[in-house]
Design a protein around this motif. Structure first.
Motif, PDB file in Angstrom:
ATOM      1  N   LEU A 117      18.973  36.378  11.580  1.00 42.57           N
ATOM      2  CA  LEU A 117      18.635  36.005  12.926  1.00 42.57           C
ATOM      3  C   LEU A 117      18.068  37.239  13.309  1.00 42.57           C
ATOM      4  O   LEU A 117      17.522  36.884  14.244  1.00 42.57           O
ATOM      5  CB  LEU A 117      18.796  34.638  13.102  1.00 42.57           C
ATOM      6  CG  LEU A 117      18.642  34.351  14.865  1.00 42.57           C
ATOM      7  CD1 LEU A 117      17.427  33.662  14.317  1.00 42.57           C
ATOM      8  CD2 LEU A 117      19.559  33.067  15.430  1.00 42.57           C
ATOM      9  N   GLY A 118      19.483  37.919  13.382  1.00 44.57           N
ATOM     10  CA  GLY A 118      19.678  39.033  14.762  1.00 44.57           C
ATOM     11  C   GLY A 118      18.384  40.312  14.405  1.00 44.57           C
ATOM     12  O   GLY A 118      17.981  40.811  15.466  1.00 44.57           O
ATOM     13  N   MET A 119      18.428  40.750  12.788  1.00 42.78           N
ATOM     14  CA  MET A 119      17.576  40.987  12.004  1.00 42.78           C
ATOM     15  C   MET A 119      16.206  40.875  12.278  1.00 42.78           C
ATOM     16  O   MET A 119      15.014  42.220  12.659  1.00 42.78           O
ATOM     17  CB  MET A 119      18.316  41.654  10.390  1.00 42.78           C
ATOM     18  CG  MET A 119      19.581  42.217  10.488  1.00 42.78           C
ATOM     19  SD  MET A 119      19.766  42.614   8.827  1.00 42.78           S
ATOM     20  CE  MET A 119      19.629  41.322   7.953  1.00 42.78           C
ATOM     21  N   PHE A 123      13.274  43.568  13.622  1.00 43.64           N
ATOM     22  CA  PHE A 123      12.161  43.663  12.845  1.00 43.64           C
ATOM     23  C   PHE A 123      10.595  42.946  14.052  1.00 43.64           C
ATOM     24  O   PHE A 123       9.541  43.422  13.584  1.00 43.64           O
ATOM     25  CB  PHE A 123      12.254  43.348  11.689  1.00 43.64           C
ATOM     26  CG  PHE A 123      13.081  43.607  10.658  1.00 43.64           C
ATOM     27  CD1 PHE A 123      14.119  44.922  11.534  1.00 43.64           C
ATOM     28  CD2 PHE A 123      14.178  42.690  10.016  1.00 43.64           C
ATOM     29  CE1 PHE A 123      14.210  45.847  10.078  1.00 43.64           C
ATOM     30  CE2 PHE A 123      15.070  43.944   9.316  1.00 43.64           C
ATOM     31  CZ  PHE A 123      15.319  44.890   9.300  1.00 43.64           C
ATOM     32  N   LYS A 124      10.783  41.919  13.770  1.00 48.17           N
ATOM     33  CA  LYS A 124       9.576  41.058  14.256  1.00 48.17           C
ATOM     34  C   LYS A 124       8.831  41.798  15.834  1.00 48.17           C
ATOM     35  O   LYS A 124       7.979  41.415  16.052  1.00 48.17           O
ATOM     36  CB  LYS A 124       9.801  39.866  14.775  1.00 48.17           C
ATOM     37  CG  LYS A 124       8.702  38.835  15.167  1.00 48.17           C
ATOM     38  CD  LYS A 124       8.850  37.290  15.598  1.00 48.17           C
ATOM     39  CE  LYS A 124       8.129  36.339  15.881  1.00 48.17           C
ATOM     40  NZ  LYS A 124       6.842  36.804  14.935  1.00 48.17           N
ATOM     41  N   ASN A 125      10.479  42.915  16.343  1.00 46.84           N
ATOM     42  CA  ASN A 125       9.571  43.469  17.629  1.00 46.84           C
ATOM     43  C   ASN A 125       9.856  44.609  17.437  1.00 46.84           C
ATOM     44  O   ASN A 125       9.049  45.590  18.167  1.00 46.84           O
ATOM     45  CB  ASN A 125      10.672  42.934  19.038  1.00 46.84           C
ATOM     46  CG  ASN A 125       9.851  41.579  18.992  1.00 46.84           C
ATOM     47  OD1 ASN A 125       8.843  41.687  20.147  1.00 46.84           O
ATOM     48  ND2 ASN A 125      10.695  40.928  18.878  1.00 46.84           N
ATOM     49  N   SER A 126       9.024  45.463  15.952  1.00 46.32           N
ATOM     50  CA  SER A 126       8.852  46.034  15.135  1.00 46.32           C
ATOM     51  C   SER A 126       9.982  47.858  15.338  1.00 46.32           C
ATOM     52  O   SER A 126       9.984  48.700  16.135  1.00 46.32           O
ATOM     53  CB  SER A 126       7.895  46.949  16.173  1.00 46.32           C
ATOM     54  OG  SER A 126       6.792  46.090  15.960  1.00 46.32           O
ATOM     55  N   THR A 127      11.200  47.160  15.259  1.00 50.62           N
ATOM     56  CA  THR A 127      12.513  48.018  15.871  1.00 50.62           C
ATOM     57  C   THR A 127      13.075  48.082  14.950  1.00 50.62           C
ATOM     58  O   THR A 127      13.158  46.590  13.433  1.00 50.62           O
ATOM     59  CB  THR A 127      12.414  47.768  17.547  1.00 50.62           C
ATOM     60  OG1 THR A 127      13.701  49.152  17.599  1.00 50.62           O
ATOM     61  CG2 THR A 127      13.849  46.604  17.291  1.00 50.62           C
ATOM     62  N   SER A 128      14.437  48.544  14.431  1.00 47.38           N
ATOM     63  CA  SER A 128      15.324  48.151  13.321  1.00 47.38           C
ATOM     64  C   SER A 128      16.813  48.631  13.685  1.00 47.38           C
ATOM     65  O   SER A 128      17.175  48.736  14.567  1.00 47.38           O
ATOM     66  CB  SER A 128      15.430  49.282  11.828  1.00 47.38           C
ATOM     67  OG  SER A 128      15.125  50.832  11.994  1.00 47.38           O
ATOM     68  N   VAL A 189      10.332  36.778  10.873  1.00 46.05           N
ATOM     69  CA  VAL A 189       9.173  37.619  10.918  1.00 46.05           C
ATOM     70  C   VAL A 189       8.035  36.435  10.752  1.00 46.05           C
ATOM     71  O   VAL A 189       6.623  37.033  11.706  1.00 46.05           O
ATOM     72  CB  VAL A 189       9.247  38.736   9.875  1.00 46.05           C
ATOM     73  CG1 VAL A 189       8.288  39.621  10.255  1.00 46.05           C
ATOM     74  CG2 VAL A 189      10.305  39.092  10.555  1.00 46.05           C
ATOM     75  N   SER A 190       7.534  36.043   9.331  1.00 46.42           N
ATOM     76  CA  SER A 190       6.289  35.829   9.258  1.00 46.42           C
ATOM     77  C   SER A 190       6.173  34.028   9.616  1.00 46.42           C
ATOM     78  O   SER A 190       5.523  33.128   9.880  1.00 46.42           O
ATOM     79  CB  SER A 190       6.485  35.307   8.086  1.00 46.42           C
ATOM     80  OG  SER A 190       6.870  34.797   7.504  1.00 46.42           O
ATOM     81  N   GLY A 191       6.939  33.580  10.472  1.00 44.76           N
ATOM     82  CA  GLY A 191       7.469  31.603  10.951  1.00 44.76           C
ATOM     83  C   GLY A 191       8.044  30.905  10.613  1.00 44.76           C
ATOM     84  O   GLY A 191       7.938  30.674   9.131  1.00 44.76           O
ATOM     85  N   PHE A 192       8.253  29.851  11.042  1.00 43.41           N
ATOM     86  CA  PHE A 192       9.240  29.310  10.275  1.00 43.41           C
ATOM     87  C   PHE A 192       7.776  27.850  10.021  1.00 43.41           C
ATOM     88  O   PHE A 192       8.611  27.355   9.086  1.00 43.41           O
ATOM     89  CB  PHE A 192      10.319  27.912  11.263  1.00 43.41           C
ATOM     90  CG  PHE A 192      11.444  29.031  11.492  1.00 43.41           C
ATOM     91  CD1 PHE A 192      12.309  28.662  10.492  1.00 43.41           C
ATOM     92  CD2 PHE A 192      10.991  30.401  12.514  1.00 43.41           C
ATOM     93  CE1 PHE A 192      13.381  29.969  11.116  1.00 43.41           C
ATOM     94  CE2 PHE A 192      12.624  30.811  12.457  1.00 43.41           C
ATOM     95  CZ  PHE A 192      14.243  30.808  11.223  1.00 43.41           C
TER      96      PHE A 192
END
Length: 281
Positions: A117-119, A123-128, A189-192
């Protein structure tokens, strides 16, 4: 400015969740996460120093390399991200917060879910989180190598080393945590709310399409097709709908033409004007 604030909030919340999962689920049971995080947990278990210290130290040369090879914008947020993870790990490691799950299976499951969930938020906001993500991005940019390849190789070695030191069971529980973590990343990232695409072939395509347009109030696209065996021309109905609307669409097709061909499959992402309606929420 709004985009930057949103990205920073995602980094803060995401890294705090990851730090919580590592401190209270992984480390107590000698479980590992993927990449540099897993290496750092292993080093903490061997030396007694906080995972945050090793994440910070390992990322220094990787960050220098990243600033030379990758975009400055990506690396600035990555720099903030892994430093926050190190800070949160150091803070949580010093807190006498009495939180411990005795069951190693529950720890691997919920630790993996929380870490994913944290990662996923990042990733969803284009960072790592930095670490091996930097190496993977450079390899993709310069050598056209899939990002997953170096990550899988490194994770294999991390799990193998942990299994050798702490036993095969620890390695197997680590694999459970990793697998759930990566699946959770994909979901975030893709949605639930997975959408469905429906393909319908029927001689009564006009009646079916008109009915679907009204109830469950979904758009329908007609595609011209030709049967390979018979050579007959057909009209194929193409519909994108939410999971809840699929039941009604199947009912409509069955009521009008019980012999109709219908194919339903998952879609990772759907966007575009006109798709969403009040019934989707």
């Amino acid at each position: 400015m709004e985009k930057n604030i949103k990205k920073l909030l995602a980094i803060i919340v995401g890294e705090l969740i990851c730090a919580f999962a590592i401190t209270y689920f992984f480390v107590p049971h000698k479980l590992l996460s993927g990449g540099v995080g897993g290496i750092s947990i292993l080093l903490q278990l061997l030396t007694g120093y906080s995972t945050g210290v090793f994440i910070f130290l390992i990322n220094i040369p990787l960050a220098i390399l990243g600033f030379k090879k990758l975009s400055k914008s990506f690396m600035i947020y990555t720099f903030i991200s892994y430093n926050l993870l190190s800070l949160f790990l150091l803070i949580l490691n010093r807190l006498n917060f009495n939180f411990m799950v005795d069951d190693i299976l529950l720890s691997s499951i919920y630790g993996g879910l929380l870490n994913g969930l944290g990662m996923g938020l990042m990733f969803k906001n284009s960072t790592s989180q930095g670490g091996l993500d930097i190496i993977a991005m450079i390899l993709r940019k310069e050598k056209d190598i899939s990002i997953s390849t170096p990550l899988l190789i490194m994770n294999f070695f991390v799990v193998a080393i942990a299994s050798t030191i702490y036993g095969i069971e620890k390695g197997m529980y680590t694999l459970i945590a990793m697998n759930l973590g990566y699946k959770t990343v994909d979901k975030v990232v893709s949605g639930f709310d997975t959408k469905k695409q429906v393909i319908i072939i029927s001689k009564d395509y006009e009646k079916i399409s008109k009915k679907i347009l009204v109830d469950p109030h979904r758009g329908v696209t007609l595609l011209s097709a030709r049967g390979a065996f018979t050579g007959d021309h057909k009209e194929v109905l193409y519909v994108v709908a939410s999971s809840r609307q699929i039941v009604r669409i199947k009912q409509v097709v069955k009521e009008i033409d019980p012999k109709a061909f219908i194919s339903i499959s998952d879609m990772i992402e759907v966007s575009g004007k006109g798709f969403y309606s009040d019934e989707d929420f």
